[in-house]
Design an enzyme around this catalytic site. Sequence first.
Site, PDB file in Angstrom:
ATOM      1  N   GLU A 159       9.774  38.615  17.686  1.00 35.39           N
ATOM      2  CA  GLU A 159      10.902  38.032  18.415  1.00 35.39           C
ATOM      3  C   GLU A 159      11.912  39.120  18.775  1.00 35.39           C
ATOM      4  O   GLU A 159      13.013  39.153  18.226  1.00 35.39           O
ATOM      5  CB  GLU A 159      11.549  36.921  17.589  1.00 35.39           C
ATOM      6  N   ARG A 182      30.522  46.383  21.476  1.00 37.92           N
ATOM      7  CA  ARG A 182      29.682  47.061  20.475  1.00 37.92           C
ATOM      8  C   ARG A 182      30.253  48.374  19.937  1.00 37.92           C
ATOM      9  O   ARG A 182      30.161  48.610  18.731  1.00 37.92           O
ATOM     10  CB  ARG A 182      28.268  47.251  21.024  1.00 37.92           C
ATOM     11  N   TYR A 187      30.456  47.719  16.142  1.00 38.67           N
ATOM     12  CA  TYR A 187      29.394  48.341  15.351  1.00 38.67           C
ATOM     13  C   TYR A 187      29.487  49.860  15.316  1.00 38.67           C
ATOM     14  O   TYR A 187      28.635  50.507  14.716  1.00 38.67           O
ATOM     15  CB  TYR A 187      28.022  48.073  15.988  1.00 38.67           C
ATOM     16  N   CYS A 189      45.160  45.752  24.836  1.00 41.93           N
ATOM     17  CA  CYS A 189      46.384  46.223  24.204  1.00 41.93           C
ATOM     18  C   CYS A 189      46.257  46.311  22.682  1.00 41.93           C
ATOM     19  O   CYS A 189      46.954  45.619  21.935  1.00 41.93           O
ATOM     20  CB  CYS A 189      47.539  45.340  24.618  1.00 41.93           C
ATOM     21  N   GLU A 190      45.306  47.080  22.232  1.00 42.36           N
ATOM     22  CA  GLU A 190      45.158  47.523  20.857  1.00 42.36           C
ATOM     23  C   GLU A 190      44.064  48.585  20.908  1.00 42.36           C
ATOM     24  O   GLU A 190      43.539  48.838  21.988  1.00 42.36           O
ATOM     25  CB  GLU A 190      44.792  46.382  19.901  1.00 42.36           C
ATOM     26  N   TYR A 243      23.180  42.433  23.672  1.00 46.04           N
ATOM     27  CA  TYR A 243      24.416  42.176  22.916  1.00 46.04           C
ATOM     28  C   TYR A 243      25.646  42.777  23.598  1.00 46.04           C
ATOM     29  O   TYR A 243      26.562  43.251  22.932  1.00 46.04           O
ATOM     30  CB  TYR A 243      24.291  42.689  21.473  1.00 46.04           C
TER      31      TYR A 243
HETATM   32  C1  LIG Z   1      18.847  38.604  16.515  1.00 44.98           C
HETATM   33  C2  LIG Z   1      17.534  38.198  16.084  1.00 44.98           C
HETATM   34  C3  LIG Z   1      16.394  38.827  16.600  1.00 44.98           C
HETATM   35  C4  LIG Z   1      16.446  39.972  17.581  1.00 44.98           C
HETATM   36  O1  LIG Z   1      16.791  41.200  16.999  1.00 44.98           O
HETATM   37  P1  LIG Z   1      16.746  42.538  17.864  1.00 44.98           P
HETATM   38  O2  LIG Z   1      17.221  43.597  16.947  1.00 44.98           O
HETATM   39  O3  LIG Z   1      17.659  42.356  19.038  1.00 44.98           O
HETATM   40  O4  LIG Z   1      15.370  42.735  18.334  1.00 44.98           O
HETATM   41  C5  LIG Z   1      15.175  38.348  16.192  1.00 44.98           C
HETATM   42  N1  LIG Z   1      15.072  37.333  15.311  1.00 44.98           N
HETATM   43  C6  LIG Z   1      16.146  36.713  14.796  1.00 44.98           C
HETATM   44  C7  LIG Z   1      15.953  35.580  13.850  1.00 44.98           C
HETATM   45  C8  LIG Z   1      17.403  37.122  15.155  1.00 44.98           C
HETATM   46  O5  LIG Z   1      18.454  36.508  14.626  1.00 44.98           O
END
Ligand SMILES: *Cc1c(COP(=O)(O)O)cnc(C)c1O
Length: 405
Positions: A259, A298, A302, A328-329, A356
């Site tokens: 995924e 990001r 992060y 404004c920060e 993201y």
């Molecule tokens: C966010 C997420 C992903 C995707 O992660 P990537 O680092 O963008 O590939 C896959 N599975 C689940 C359950 C997620 O929450």
Amino acid sequence: MQAKDLVQLAEQFGSPLYVYDAAKIQSQYKRLTSAFSKVEKLRINYAMKALSNVAILQLLREMGSCIDAVSIQEVQLALHAGYSPDQIFFTPNGVSLEEIEEVSALGVQINIDNLSILEQFGTKHPSVPVCIRINPHVMAGGNANISVGHIDSKFGISVHQLPHLVRIVENTKMKIVGIHMHTGSDILDIEVFLYAAEILFDAAKNFKDLEFLDFGSGFKVPYKKDDVETDIEELGRKLSKRFNAFCKEYGKDLTLIFEPGKFLVSEAGYFLAKVNVVKQTTSTVFAGIDSGFNHLIRPMFYGSQHYIENISNPKGKERFYSVVGYICETDTFANNRRISEINEGDILSFRNAGAYCFSMSSNYNSRYKPAEVLWLNGEGHLIRAQETFEDLLKNQIPLPIIATV
Ligand SMILES: *Cc1c(COP(=O)(O)O)cnc(C)c1O
């Protein structure tokens, strides 16, 4: 796609602007499926939270991708984009039983990540096939915000709780059709990933009705030249072999699922912003752009380092800049970064802006969210218009009477 195409799109559609290169998304998809071509049944569920524009969902559907959704709204968007319920997986974290039931009623495969909901759902709906999310407690890499496999993580059912899990399944007579893990982002060490996979294989032996194993995602993509990335081809060779051996042992051809979010769309994205002001201070030169962390959070959230190019002056002499936003920060995209000489009005291009980025944007400072363009067959297609003042007012309810003193 080339810098001159980006310059042209910024002229045509204005700034700030998100641009996605369809060809890059397609080539990443093919790279992943080719790496696992030895697996009989492979399924890619695109983690749509990375970038959920309907046009992107349609593009991936054309390629044969399925969907990984984390909220019922994402499920609804995927249905809207033309996916059938059986092409969608629901892998939320900590959502209510009601939401899981609602999604399940749509015919979508649900994935449960805690014992409390598993027991409640199994008791009420024993005939609905369920996938369970296991936490193998393996640190795959990345930083504390995106690593989700460690012992104190809120994600998944601890592998140490397997005996309890099995008891719930036996008591409720529910059917477990899949096991899932997602160790978090930025996998660097393939051996660590394979180690986590072994834990999943071990867990899988407890269940008789499996149809698939879902290995999640977390593939690392390069952010700049010479950056390390997950070696997908090597992972493909090693995991395919092990997976096929497991299927033999299990006595059934299971489906292998990934995924990916970032892997498919990160490098396809460019964020374009115009330099409003170049400001010399005693310690640095600031380049202030017509955007901020409201559009691309990001770096502030992060500490991610997006490679920045001055596409209006690509051949200019390089100088050091701090690139900052208009919020404004503290709103810093990059510190002390070498960039071709910047003049006011130049367009800066931020790389790796596919995943993201837009999906995390907000209206902070009452700014409009930017437009999105898909670069397809040498042409820019507007796939989301920039917001307007009406969008800011939408859903706001002013007081009927303004009291005066
Ligand atoms: C966010 C997420 C992903 C995707 O992660 P990537 O680092 O963008 O590939 C896959 N599975 C689940 C359950 C997620 O929450």
